[in-house]
Scaffold this motif. Structure first.
Motif, PDB file in Angstrom:
ATOM      1  N   TYR A  82       0.886  -1.166   0.000  1.00 30.63           N
ATOM      2  CA  TYR A  82       0.000   0.000   0.000  1.00 30.63           C
ATOM      3  C   TYR A  82       0.923   1.214   0.000  1.00 30.63           C
ATOM      4  N   ASN A  83       1.295   1.648  -1.191  1.00 28.82           N
ATOM      5  CA  ASN A  83       2.349   2.664  -1.301  1.00 28.82           C
ATOM      6  C   ASN A  83       1.951   3.830  -2.178  1.00 28.82           C
ATOM      7  N   ASN A  84       2.629   4.922  -1.950  1.00 30.20           N
ATOM      8  CA  ASN A  84       2.594   6.050  -2.881  1.00 30.20           C
ATOM      9  C   ASN A  84       3.975   6.165  -3.496  1.00 30.20           C
ATOM     10  N   PHE A  85       4.053   5.959  -4.785  1.00 26.04           N
ATOM     11  CA  PHE A  85       5.334   6.081  -5.498  1.00 26.04           C
ATOM     12  C   PHE A  85       4.967   6.210  -6.973  1.00 26.04           C
ATOM     13  N   TYR A  86       4.701   7.472  -7.364  1.00 30.52           N
ATOM     14  CA  TYR A  86       4.159   7.711  -8.695  1.00 30.52           C
ATOM     15  C   TYR A  86       5.067   7.230  -9.820  1.00 30.52           C
ATOM     16  N   GLU A  87       6.349   7.151  -9.550  1.00 31.18           N
ATOM     17  CA  GLU A  87       7.265   6.663 -10.579  1.00 31.18           C
ATOM     18  C   GLU A  87       6.962   5.202 -10.927  1.00 31.18           C
ATOM     19  N   LEU A  88       6.283   4.491 -10.007  1.00 31.89           N
ATOM     20  CA  LEU A  88       5.916   3.086 -10.256  1.00 31.89           C
ATOM     21  C   LEU A  88       4.400   2.937 -10.384  1.00 31.89           C
ATOM     22  N   ILE A 229      17.719   4.087  -1.347  1.00 36.29           N
ATOM     23  CA  ILE A 229      17.845   5.037  -0.222  1.00 36.29           C
ATOM     24  C   ILE A 229      16.818   6.146  -0.350  1.00 36.29           C
ATOM     25  N   ARG A 230      16.210   6.501   0.753  1.00 35.55           N
ATOM     26  CA  ARG A 230      15.168   7.525   0.770  1.00 35.55           C
ATOM     27  C   ARG A 230      15.280   8.345   2.053  1.00 35.55           C
ATOM     28  N   VAL A 231      14.550   9.430   2.079  1.00 37.15           N
ATOM     29  CA  VAL A 231      14.484  10.270   3.268  1.00 37.15           C
ATOM     30  C   VAL A 231      13.261   9.839   4.084  1.00 37.15           C
ATOM     31  N   ILE A 242      10.984  11.683   0.522  1.00 44.04           N
ATOM     32  CA  ILE A 242      11.248  11.385  -0.893  1.00 44.04           C
ATOM     33  C   ILE A 242      12.043  10.091  -1.062  1.00 44.04           C
ATOM     34  N   LYS A 243      11.660   9.349  -2.098  1.00 40.08           N
ATOM     35  CA  LYS A 243      12.224   8.006  -2.338  1.00 40.08           C
ATOM     36  C   LYS A 243      13.311   8.004  -3.413  1.00 40.08           C
ATOM     37  N   SER A 244      14.120   6.959  -3.366  1.00 35.46           N
ATOM     38  CA  SER A 244      15.106   6.637  -4.425  1.00 35.46           C
ATOM     39  C   SER A 244      15.901   7.872  -4.848  1.00 35.46           C
TER      40      SER A 244
HETATM   41  N1  MTE Z   1       8.943   9.841  -3.451  1.00 33.66           N
HETATM   42  C1  MTE Z   1       8.922   9.790  -4.800  1.00 33.66           C
HETATM   43  N2  MTE Z   1      10.068   9.890  -5.481  1.00 33.66           N
HETATM   44  N3  MTE Z   1       7.748   9.659  -5.483  1.00 33.66           N
HETATM   45  C2  MTE Z   1       6.542   9.592  -4.834  1.00 33.66           C
HETATM   46  O1  MTE Z   1       5.491   9.479  -5.515  1.00 33.66           O
HETATM   47  N4  MTE Z   1       5.359   9.610  -2.670  1.00 33.66           N
HETATM   48  C3  MTE Z   1       5.426  10.203  -1.325  1.00 33.66           C
HETATM   49  C4  MTE Z   1       6.644   9.722  -0.534  1.00 33.66           C
HETATM   50  N5  MTE Z   1       7.829   9.757  -1.374  1.00 33.66           N
HETATM   51  C5  MTE Z   1       6.538   9.650  -3.409  1.00 33.66           C
HETATM   52  C6  MTE Z   1       7.790   9.741  -2.740  1.00 33.66           C
HETATM   53  C7  MTE Z   1       4.225   9.970  -0.524  1.00 33.66           C
HETATM   54  S1  MTE Z   1       2.836  10.832  -1.001  1.00 33.66           S
HETATM   55  C8  MTE Z   1       4.207   9.157   0.578  1.00 33.66           C
HETATM   56  S2  MTE Z   1       2.816   9.058   1.580  1.00 33.66           S
HETATM   57  C9  MTE Z   1       5.360   8.325   0.930  1.00 33.66           C
HETATM   58  O2  MTE Z   1       6.397   8.390  -0.041  1.00 33.66           O
HETATM   59  C10 MTE Z   1       4.919   6.872   1.053  1.00 33.66           C
HETATM   60  O3  MTE Z   1       5.980   6.045   1.470  1.00 33.66           O
HETATM   61  P1  MTE Z   1       5.738   4.472   1.591  1.00 33.66           P
HETATM   62  O4  MTE Z   1       5.115   4.012   0.303  1.00 33.66           O
HETATM   63  O5  MTE Z   1       7.087   3.861   1.815  1.00 33.66           O
HETATM   64  O6  MTE Z   1       4.818   4.250   2.775  1.00 33.66           O
END
Ligand code: MTE
Length: 321
Positions: A82-88, A229-231, A242-244
């Motif tokens: 159950y994630n938010n990661f628009y790149e995927l 790695i992410r913040v 922010i991810k990756s």
């Molecule tokens: N980082 C990137 N690069 N792209 C994204 O879409 N979504 C953000 C954040 N970091 C996002 C991102 C949002 S809206 C949320 S709520 C969290 O990642 C979700 O982290 P999780 O999926 O590990 O719980």
């Protein structure tokens, strides 16, 4: 994030959307409607079932952190499906289903640049060894009014900042996600401006609660959670985490941040969790912990007020939302 209405939010909590639709949002909504159609072109699968299990590398010898909450943790399944990661992909199930595209994740480098005396491009494995890895069990509160408790693995961002020796001009830090539509097929879709970027004020980035995470639940970070790695900033809405990431840039002025750029009236730069400041389209006073039925009250600064409230003393948090 809410480009479209989340199933988590009761319709009674949503102010009629037409009151808020400006031209920009309208264009955004239109582009998301086109997402499903564009997905096939982008070369990845939307709306698929459960993810395939990927072989996971375990991380051992973790320090336990005094910053951890003892609240019940969400399951590994919740956290990775159950994630938010628009790149995927734009739906909650998409990042798990499309995790296979975010490979390989070695080699991977993170460039530290800008207003620093010691700019350096780190190989991910060297970066991970800068500081002993800790388990930090944090609450994550998404701006969409759901939350989870996640056992992250990581180390304080301030370790890296101190090594970089910021100049007196470094007032903010900007973070940049990888831009590679092959490994991040969502970037072929016009959902937002790519790459995803985020920012923190220097004192927020230096705060010991702010970590760089490389794993969760005792293993390396799965792609859908932002490998490699992410913040993680636990007192702010999830989109600040922010991810990756591939770049950490020290700057003088408040840097652009993806959601703030797209919909500034809805997503502020600070985005501290604040039950008193509603999102224009729904309340932020309560949240749904994933896996629970009843909603719970949202806590100021997501419950981390004792540690972080002083960062904002004297600031009007309704104005700087
Ligand atoms: N980082 C990137 N690069 N792209 C994204 O879409 N979504 C953000 C954040 N970091 C996002 C991102 C949002 S809206 C949320 S709520 C969290 O990642 C979700 O982290 P999780 O999926 O590990 O719980």
């Amino acid at each position: 994030m809410l480009i479209k209405k989340s199933e988590d939010i009761k319709s009674s909590e949503i102010t009629p959307q037409e009151l808020y639709l400006n031209r920009r949002q309208f264009m955004l909504s239109a582009s998301v409607t086109a997402v499903s159609a564009g997905a096939a072109l982008a070369g990845f699968d939307l709306f698929r079932g459960a993810s395939q299990a990927l072989a996971a590398e375990q991380i051992s010898n973790l320090k336990k952190s005094s910053y951890s909450t003892s609240e019940k943790q969400n399951s590994f399944k919740d956290i990775t499906n159950y994630n938010n990661f628009y790149e995927l992909g734009p739906d909650k199930e998409d990042p798990a289903a499309n995790a296979k595209y975010l490979t390989p994740i070695r080699p991977w480098t993170v460039a530290v640049e800008g207003e620093v005396k010691k700019p350096k491009t780190y190989d991910i494995d060297a970066l991970t060894k800068l500081s002993p890895l800790e388990e930090r069990v944090y609450r994550l509160r998404c701006v969409e009014a759901w939350s989870m408790v996640i056992p992250w693995i990581g180390f304080p961002l301030n370790t890296l900042i101190k090594l970089a020796e910021p100049t007196g001009n470094a007032k903010f830090i900007q973070f940049v996600t990888l831009h590679d539509p092959k490994r991040m097929p969502g970037q072929k879709l016009p959902i937002m401006e790519w790459p995803y970027v985020e920012g923190l004020r220097m004192d927020e980035a230096m705060h010991p609660l702010t970590i760089l995470s490389v794993g969760l639940y005792g293993q390396v970070l799965p792609p859908q959670n932002g490998a490699p790695i992410r913040v993680v900033v636990p007192w702010k809405y999830g989109f600040k985490s922010i991810k990756s990431i591939v770049k950490i840039r020290f700057v003088e002025k408040q840097p652009p941040a993806s959601w703030n750029m797209m919909q500034p009236q809805e997503y502020g730069f600070y985005s501290n969790v604040n039950p008193e400041v509603d999102h224009p389209r729904w309340t932020q006073a309560t949240e749904r912990r994933i896996g629970e039925f009843l909603r719970r009250k949202t806590l100021m600064f997501n419950g981390y007020g004792d540690q972080v409230a002083q960062l904002y003393s004297g600031m009007d948090l309704k104005k700087f939302y």
